[in-house]
Scaffold this motif. Sequence first.
Motif: not given
Length: 461
Positions: A248-256, A260-261, A297-298, A307-308
């Motif tokens: 929860l949270g960290r996984t989705q942030k790393m995907i983002h 972005e890269l 982000s969207i 999304l995702f």
Amino acid sequence: MRISFHGATKQVTGSAHLVEINNRRILLDCGLFESDRFNPESPNRQFDFDPASLDAVVVSHSHNDHIGRLPVLIRHGFKGPIYTTPATADILNIMLRDSARIQREDARNAQLRNPDSEPLSPLFELSDVEWVIERLVRLPYEQPAELLPGITLTYHDAGHILGSAMVQFDFKEGDQQRRFLFTGDLGRRDMGMLHNPTVVKDIDVLVSESTYGAKELDIYDTLLKQLHAIVLRAIRLQSKIIIPAFSLGRTQKMIHSFLELFHEHRVKPVPIYVDSPLATRLTEVHRDHPSCYTPESIKLLESDGSLFNAPELHFCPTWDDSRRLNYLNGPLIIIASSGMCEAGRIRHHLRHAVEDPDNAIVIVSYQAEKTLGRKIAEGAERIQIMDRWHDLNCAVYVLDGFSGHADRNDFAWWYEQTGGNIQSAFLVHGEPESMEALSPLLQPYVQNPVVIPEKGQSFDV
């Protein structure tokens, strides 16, 4: 107004704060302590107050250290409403069901190992979770609602994880209009995916978290540059990047951040495999709440109207999907739970990766003492993964700036924006050294001395 602190005092687990306003009793959060859940003396199994006497529960967000005892609260007689944001309600449903399942499996496995021992009793069952879900009242950000007669509840975006909120109560005591604010877990600024924490002014009484009150973390641009270098190394060596991350949270942030890269900084795309059934379910919830993300982000996360759903992103729902990753050549990225490497599929990937010096482990989550993740982060020469010892030959990078918690600079910014003139303030959800470091940073904005409460202490403010 009276506040009693029943958890997250000089520690970062067990969030539970009882607020009494005009003879109404409101519990803020009801989280798990870091304690053996099967121990009859565990603080997870008992309360210092009567749950049946509560008028309402208000939840800040859906991490287990803030919601994990809600079913236990109902078992002990609580019958009132539980307020959450819409996203928190959806996540809470998944998290508590997963917790009930894990407890049942742990109890069964313990009985198999010791068939002559007394059967272990889980904290709660799936049926208890159903009662929690029945009591949920969803309240969006910035929509004031009457919580109880004379008490208005407003949720503000805390920017910590999806659906995370600061809790604001507005009420009258005698002829005086007052405002109480609980930060919940305050997020970092300018992290690219979620909105910055909302600034709240005219606060009379503040309860603030303090997790990273003593630390200054890398800003997001620096983190992206570090991640960029790690990806380029994997491309050059045709190797694997293994990331232990909370579902929860960290996984989705790393995907983002990886997307972005790839799409904003023109790094050659590398396949991203999310190997966690729980993270997969939670990512589906993240798709359902686009209003929680920044417009940028969207645009980044959206593909084919969802999304995702980027072409580089792959989810691994089954064990067979997970095992197939062992036979794939790099470069590739594997994000798997658990975040501290103590359980879950991450250990399976570590066993196949740690002895190859071309591979890399990237630590992006807090690692508690004595955990496998902590040993990896500290550069141990050999590590034990399940039943075997391995040489830790691969590269290890620690990027703790990806934390969802505000650091010292974020706190300084947020406190200043409140405008000061806070009458009373309390620090919770932090280790003692973090609280001691943060207290003088907060004090200039508070009329009375900042308080670091002990568990069970009560204050009239």
